[in-house]
Scaffold this active site. Sequence first.
Site, PDB file in Angstrom:
ATOM      1  N   TYR A 152     -26.738  -4.787 -23.285  1.00  0.00           N
ATOM      2  CA  TYR A 152     -27.523  -6.001 -23.039  1.00  0.00           C
ATOM      3  C   TYR A 152     -27.626  -6.274 -21.540  1.00  0.00           C
ATOM      4  O   TYR A 152     -28.722  -6.409 -20.992  1.00  0.00           O
ATOM      5  CB  TYR A 152     -26.853  -7.165 -23.759  1.00  0.00           C
ATOM      6  CG  TYR A 152     -27.570  -8.489 -23.669  1.00  0.00           C
ATOM      7  CD1 TYR A 152     -28.703  -8.746 -24.451  1.00  0.00           C
ATOM      8  CD2 TYR A 152     -27.112  -9.495 -22.829  1.00  0.00           C
ATOM      9  CE1 TYR A 152     -29.351  -9.973 -24.387  1.00  0.00           C
ATOM     10  CE2 TYR A 152     -27.751 -10.725 -22.761  1.00  0.00           C
ATOM     11  CZ  TYR A 152     -28.873 -10.959 -23.542  1.00  0.00           C
ATOM     12  OH  TYR A 152     -29.512 -12.179 -23.470  1.00  0.00           O
ATOM     13  N   ARG A 284     -18.938 -19.467 -16.270  1.00  0.00           N
ATOM     14  CA  ARG A 284     -20.384 -19.346 -16.085  1.00  0.00           C
ATOM     15  C   ARG A 284     -20.986 -20.737 -15.871  1.00  0.00           C
ATOM     16  O   ARG A 284     -20.794 -21.630 -16.675  1.00  0.00           O
ATOM     17  CB  ARG A 284     -21.012 -18.697 -17.311  1.00  0.00           C
ATOM     18  CG  ARG A 284     -22.423 -18.232 -17.027  1.00  0.00           C
ATOM     19  CD  ARG A 284     -23.069 -17.640 -18.214  1.00  0.00           C
ATOM     20  NE  ARG A 284     -22.623 -16.307 -18.533  1.00  0.00           N
ATOM     21  CZ  ARG A 284     -22.640 -15.825 -19.765  1.00  0.00           C
ATOM     22  NH1 ARG A 284     -23.007 -16.562 -20.769  1.00  0.00           N
ATOM     23  NH2 ARG A 284     -22.261 -14.579 -19.974  1.00  0.00           N
TER      24      ARG A 284
HETATM   25  P1  NAD Z   1     -33.114 -14.607 -30.886  1.00  0.00           P
HETATM   26  O1  NAD Z   1     -32.275 -13.481 -31.327  1.00  0.00           O
HETATM   27  O2  NAD Z   1     -33.186 -15.822 -31.724  1.00  0.00           O
HETATM   28  O3  NAD Z   1     -34.606 -14.132 -30.614  1.00  0.00           O
HETATM   29  C1  NAD Z   1     -34.953 -12.842 -30.181  1.00  0.00           C
HETATM   30  C2  NAD Z   1     -36.206 -12.420 -30.946  1.00  0.00           C
HETATM   31  O4  NAD Z   1     -36.608 -11.106 -30.520  1.00  0.00           O
HETATM   32  C3  NAD Z   1     -35.967 -12.327 -32.452  1.00  0.00           C
HETATM   33  O5  NAD Z   1     -36.992 -12.997 -33.137  1.00  0.00           O
HETATM   34  C4  NAD Z   1     -35.984 -10.832 -32.734  1.00  0.00           C
HETATM   35  O6  NAD Z   1     -36.384 -10.516 -34.041  1.00  0.00           O
HETATM   36  C5  NAD Z   1     -36.942 -10.341 -31.668  1.00  0.00           C
HETATM   37  N1  NAD Z   1     -36.782  -8.924 -31.327  1.00  0.00           N
HETATM   38  C6  NAD Z   1     -35.632  -8.252 -31.077  1.00  0.00           C
HETATM   39  N2  NAD Z   1     -35.891  -6.971 -30.797  1.00  0.00           N
HETATM   40  C7  NAD Z   1     -37.251  -6.815 -30.874  1.00  0.00           C
HETATM   41  C8  NAD Z   1     -38.123  -5.711 -30.702  1.00  0.00           C
HETATM   42  N3  NAD Z   1     -37.663  -4.494 -30.388  1.00  0.00           N
HETATM   43  N4  NAD Z   1     -39.457  -5.920 -30.870  1.00  0.00           N
HETATM   44  C9  NAD Z   1     -39.937  -7.146 -31.197  1.00  0.00           C
HETATM   45  N5  NAD Z   1     -39.150  -8.224 -31.380  1.00  0.00           N
HETATM   46  C10 NAD Z   1     -37.816  -8.053 -31.210  1.00  0.00           C
HETATM   47  O7  NAD Z   1     -32.596 -14.974 -29.409  1.00  0.00           O
HETATM   48  P2  NAD Z   1     -33.037 -16.131 -28.418  1.00  0.00           P
HETATM   49  O8  NAD Z   1     -31.855 -16.946 -28.119  1.00  0.00           O
HETATM   50  O9  NAD Z   1     -34.266 -16.800 -28.894  1.00  0.00           O
HETATM   51  O10 NAD Z   1     -33.354 -15.283 -27.105  1.00  0.00           O
HETATM   52  C11 NAD Z   1     -34.687 -15.037 -26.670  1.00  0.00           C
HETATM   53  C12 NAD Z   1     -34.648 -14.334 -25.335  1.00  0.00           C
HETATM   54  O11 NAD Z   1     -33.976 -15.140 -24.369  1.00  0.00           O
HETATM   55  C13 NAD Z   1     -33.914 -12.990 -25.364  1.00  0.00           C
HETATM   56  O12 NAD Z   1     -34.613 -12.074 -24.546  1.00  0.00           O
HETATM   57  C14 NAD Z   1     -32.572 -13.310 -24.750  1.00  0.00           C
HETATM   58  O13 NAD Z   1     -32.028 -12.193 -24.107  1.00  0.00           O
HETATM   59  C15 NAD Z   1     -32.948 -14.408 -23.760  1.00  0.00           C
HETATM   60  N6  NAD Z   1     -31.780 -15.276 -23.476  1.00  0.00           N
HETATM   61  C16 NAD Z   1     -31.383 -16.220 -24.365  1.00  0.00           C
HETATM   62  C17 NAD Z   1     -30.284 -17.011 -24.079  1.00  0.00           C
HETATM   63  C18 NAD Z   1     -29.809 -18.093 -25.008  1.00  0.00           C
HETATM   64  O14 NAD Z   1     -28.795 -18.729 -24.728  1.00  0.00           O
HETATM   65  N7  NAD Z   1     -30.493 -18.382 -26.095  1.00  0.00           N
HETATM   66  C19 NAD Z   1     -29.573 -16.829 -22.872  1.00  0.00           C
HETATM   67  C20 NAD Z   1     -30.000 -15.832 -22.006  1.00  0.00           C
HETATM   68  C21 NAD Z   1     -31.120 -15.073 -22.303  1.00  0.00           C
HETATM   69  N1  UDP Z   2     -16.801 -17.832 -28.643  1.00  0.00           N
HETATM   70  C1  UDP Z   2     -15.737 -18.388 -29.340  1.00  0.00           C
HETATM   71  N2  UDP Z   2     -15.845 -18.489 -30.705  1.00  0.00           N
HETATM   72  C2  UDP Z   2     -16.939 -18.098 -31.394  1.00  0.00           C
HETATM   73  C3  UDP Z   2     -18.026 -17.536 -30.681  1.00  0.00           C
HETATM   74  C4  UDP Z   2     -17.925 -17.415 -29.307  1.00  0.00           C
HETATM   75  O1  UDP Z   2     -14.732 -18.772 -28.746  1.00  0.00           O
HETATM   76  O2  UDP Z   2     -16.953 -18.239 -32.628  1.00  0.00           O
HETATM   77  C5  UDP Z   2     -16.705 -17.728 -27.182  1.00  0.00           C
HETATM   78  C6  UDP Z   2     -17.020 -16.358 -26.611  1.00  0.00           C
HETATM   79  O3  UDP Z   2     -15.852 -15.557 -26.593  1.00  0.00           O
HETATM   80  C7  UDP Z   2     -17.500 -16.711 -25.218  1.00  0.00           C
HETATM   81  C8  UDP Z   2     -18.184 -18.067 -25.402  1.00  0.00           C
HETATM   82  O4  UDP Z   2     -17.669 -18.597 -26.625  1.00  0.00           O
HETATM   83  O5  UDP Z   2     -16.408 -16.872 -24.337  1.00  0.00           O
HETATM   84  C9  UDP Z   2     -19.700 -17.968 -25.495  1.00  0.00           C
HETATM   85  O6  UDP Z   2     -20.000 -16.989 -26.467  1.00  0.00           O
HETATM   86  P1  UDP Z   2     -21.490 -16.704 -26.955  1.00  0.00           P
HETATM   87  O7  UDP Z   2     -21.409 -15.562 -27.896  1.00  0.00           O
HETATM   88  O8  UDP Z   2     -22.132 -17.951 -27.419  1.00  0.00           O
HETATM   89  O9  UDP Z   2     -22.294 -16.283 -25.645  1.00  0.00           O
HETATM   90  P2  UDP Z   2     -21.962 -15.460 -24.310  1.00  0.00           P
HETATM   91  O10 UDP Z   2     -22.057 -16.480 -23.240  1.00  0.00           O
HETATM   92  O11 UDP Z   2     -20.583 -14.878 -24.376  1.00  0.00           O
HETATM   93  O12 UDP Z   2     -23.002 -14.414 -24.259  1.00  0.00           O
END
Ligand code: NAD
Ligand code: UDP
Length: 320
Positions: A152, A284
């Site tokens: 990732y 973070r």
């Molecule tokens: P999510 O898993 O709910 O959504 C991701 C979507 O992408 C899903 O609908 C999944 O089916 C689709 N997907 C995965 N692989 C695919 C592929 N090969 N082709 C087409 N579709 C595909 O996650 P989210 O939280 O909505 O995250 C969305 C984006 O934001 C991601 O790129 C993630 O890395 C980024 N992001 C999210 C967070 C967060 O806290 N939610 C933090 C940092 C980055």
């Molecule tokens: N975490 C936890 N219990 C859970 C899921 C996550 O303590 O059931 C912790 C995880 O180890 C991390 C933080 O919560 O330190 C955030 O985890 P998350 O998977 O939400 O996102 P990350 O920021 O690690 O990508």
Amino acid sequence: MLTNSRTRHTRALVTGGAGFLGSHLIDRLIERGHEVICVDNLFTGDKRNVEHLRHEARFEFLRHDVCFPLYVEADVIYNLACPASPVHYQHDPVQTTKTSVLGAINMLGLAKRLKAPIFQASTSEVYGDPAVHPQVEEYWGNVNPIGIRSCYDEGKRCAETLFFDYHRQHGLDIKVARIFNTYGPRMNAGDGRVVSNFIVQALRGEDITIYGDGQQTRSFCYVDDLVAGFLSFMDAGPDIHGPINIGNPNEFTIRELAEKVLSKVGGSSRLIEQPLPQDDPMQRQPDITVARQQLGWQPKVELDEGLDRTIAYFRQAIAA
Ligand code: NAD
Ligand code: UDP
Ligand code: UDP
């Protein structure tokens, strides 16, 4: 009719549109009067997240994997496709890297042909387990290239490289947002991320699973604030490319989060400790000075209010 005017994009392509963030973004785009093509392979997404748009004439769902080329017409592209929860992105790590890297190449190739601005959902994970706190955009990060989170982290880092090379080499209008932990309604109950896990566990009266001693920190942004940040970024001038941190700078330990969730939900859950996963970042927190200055954006929803809204969502979702 298609238009390239920045504030009147008529057709938006959203990859990952059936996911948590993508579906909220699509709601805001539809509200703004845009047409939306939602592209998703439904790996972690769910059609129910966009079910309410089924009869909306300006909405179209396309089941497609971004690892393969895509030839459609659009004015603006939001590239969100990628599983975001560690549980899911580690399930098939090769596919995770492919999605980030091949997905970026295909969407950048599409943006190049269409001369369309393109937004990338990057992540705070590019900073790895950060040695600089809070994280500023200039920090290059501390990332293990061969660990279980690398598919990732390094995939997203390579995607950023591709975005900036398409910008330098081909003049693309790119918008790279580094998203910090975000939560809210439509997270999947089985998603595995911390906020949804703790709320679902508390609602079910199960043990709340703190990984490690719970002293690691995260800074949690409510989804509506985050999506407002995306739109401000896309509306910003063509000279603003990022990377820009988008997140809420209020930092909490994971134990504090568990206690807060339990006190809000009530019930008899116990807080239990489980092993800390490998390479789990210890701290973070975004520095959002750039977002404030360049986008005029900052989050508004405090954790207490956002948790109340998210708990209300899961109460219904779990009962349904
Ligand atoms: P999510 O898993 O709910 O959504 C991701 C979507 O992408 C899903 O609908 C999944 O089916 C689709 N997907 C995965 N692989 C695919 C592929 N090969 N082709 C087409 N579709 C595909 O996650 P989210 O939280 O909505 O995250 C969305 C984006 O934001 C991601 O790129 C993630 O890395 C980024 N992001 C999210 C967070 C967060 O806290 N939610 C933090 C940092 C980055
Ligand atoms: N975490 C936890 N219990 C859970 C899921 C996550 O303590 O059931 C912790 C995880 O180890 C991390 C933080 O919560 O330190 C955030 O985890 P998350 O998977 O939400 O996102 P990350 O920021 O690690 O990508
Ligand atoms: N691509 C796509 N849709 C388009 C244009 C390109 O999916 O409308 C993909 C195609 O797979 C291509 C990749 O984007 O290989 C990169 O395109 P680019 O034009 O940068 O390079 P190419 O590989 O065509 O030389």
